[in-house]
Write a protein that holds these residues in place. Structure first.
Motif, PDB file in Angstrom:
ATOM      1  N   GLY A 158      67.406  -5.518  27.894  1.00  0.00           N
ATOM      2  CA  GLY A 158      68.780  -5.040  28.899  1.00  0.00           C
ATOM      3  C   GLY A 158      69.070  -5.794  29.966  1.00  0.00           C
ATOM      4  N   LEU A 159      68.424  -6.863  29.955  1.00  0.00           N
ATOM      5  CA  LEU A 159      68.715  -7.963  31.209  1.00  0.00           C
ATOM      6  C   LEU A 159      70.350  -8.188  31.241  1.00  0.00           C
ATOM      7  CD1 LEU A 159      67.707  -9.350  33.945  1.00  0.00           C
ATOM      8  CD2 LEU A 159      67.076 -11.123  32.248  1.00  0.00           C
ATOM      9  N   LYS A 160      71.203  -8.006  32.153  1.00  0.00           N
ATOM     10  CA  LYS A 160      72.433  -8.489  32.679  1.00  0.00           C
ATOM     11  C   LYS A 160      72.458  -9.594  33.472  1.00  0.00           C
ATOM     12  CE  LYS A 160      73.649  -4.570  30.267  1.00  0.00           C
ATOM     13  NZ  LYS A 160      73.867  -4.503  29.024  1.00  0.00           N
ATOM     14  N   LEU A 161      72.911 -10.708  32.975  1.00  0.00           N
ATOM     15  CA  LEU A 161      72.847 -12.079  34.340  1.00  0.00           C
ATOM     16  C   LEU A 161      74.505 -12.513  34.242  1.00  0.00           C
ATOM     17  CD1 LEU A 161      70.235 -14.319  32.425  1.00  0.00           C
ATOM     18  CD2 LEU A 161      70.137 -12.831  34.488  1.00  0.00           C
ATOM     19  N   ARG A 162      74.869 -12.446  35.527  1.00  0.00           N
ATOM     20  CA  ARG A 162      76.123 -13.227  35.828  1.00  0.00           C
ATOM     21  C   ARG A 162      75.952 -14.255  36.718  1.00  0.00           C
ATOM     22  NH1 ARG A 162      80.002  -7.862  36.835  1.00  0.00           N
ATOM     23  NH2 ARG A 162      80.833  -7.428  34.502  1.00  0.00           N
ATOM     24  N   THR A 163      76.868 -15.238  36.728  1.00  0.00           N
ATOM     25  CA  THR A 163      76.935 -16.249  37.649  1.00  0.00           C
ATOM     26  C   THR A 163      77.721 -15.831  39.019  1.00  0.00           C
ATOM     27  OG1 THR A 163      78.593 -17.305  36.964  1.00  0.00           O
ATOM     28  CG2 THR A 163      76.520 -18.264  36.001  1.00  0.00           C
ATOM     29  N   ALA A 164      77.677 -16.492  40.088  1.00  0.00           N
ATOM     30  CA  ALA A 164      78.286 -16.256  41.180  1.00  0.00           C
ATOM     31  C   ALA A 164      79.897 -16.491  41.080  1.00  0.00           C
ATOM     32  CB  ALA A 164      77.962 -17.268  42.356  1.00  0.00           C
TER      33      ALA A 164
END
Length: 149
Positions: A90-96
């Motif tokens: 369930g890891l959610k990643l977003r860039t700046a």
């Protein structure tokens, strides 16, 4: 023989509430980290001579134009904001860059949050931060003073 020890004056809760002010900060063209550190200092009350680390002596800060904040270097593509749902995978990643497109207010809020104490006081201080993506804000009644960084 009596020893005299001067007492350090400690501001009361009523005195702290009476001295609170509202400031409006325009984030357009400002560097994220430098902006966040000044906001955190103002929220915490470290600019006051009567600062106490265990009291909430800070001011309210309204940030406008959050979408126009600047990141230096390659941070737009290399800085990662991550959160986890608590479930496996369930890891959610977003860039700046993605965060600035979807939630520009959250970029400034997270930067300031991570500079505040990680306890009840820090959560209380963060409630005094109001961040808006555009140039408009609903806090005109508080007569916020412009705060230049």
């Amino acid at each position: 023989m009596e020893i005299f020890t001067p007492q350090t004056p400690m501001p009361t809760k009523e005195e702290a509430l009476a001295k609170r002010e509202w400031y409006v900060v325009d984030a357009s063209g400002k560097t994220l980290g430098r902006l966040a550190s000044e906001i955190a200092k103002r929220l915490r009350g470290k600019h006051r001579p009567e600062f106490a680390p265990h009291l909430d002596l800070g001011d309210f800060v309204v940030v406008i134009n959050a979408e126009k904040v600047r990141l230096t270097g390659k941070k737009l593509d290399q800085k990662i904001y991550w959160r986890h749902s608590g479930y496996m995978g369930g890891l959610k990643l977003r860039t700046a860059r993605q965060m600035l497109e979807k939630k520009p207010e959250e970029v400034i809020r997270l930067a300031v949050k991570r500079m505040l104490p990680k306890n009840r006081l820090g959560r209380k201080l963060l409630k005094k931060l109001k961040v808006y993506a555009g140039p408009e804000h609903p806090h005109q009644a508080q007569n916020p003073k412009p705060f230049e960084i």
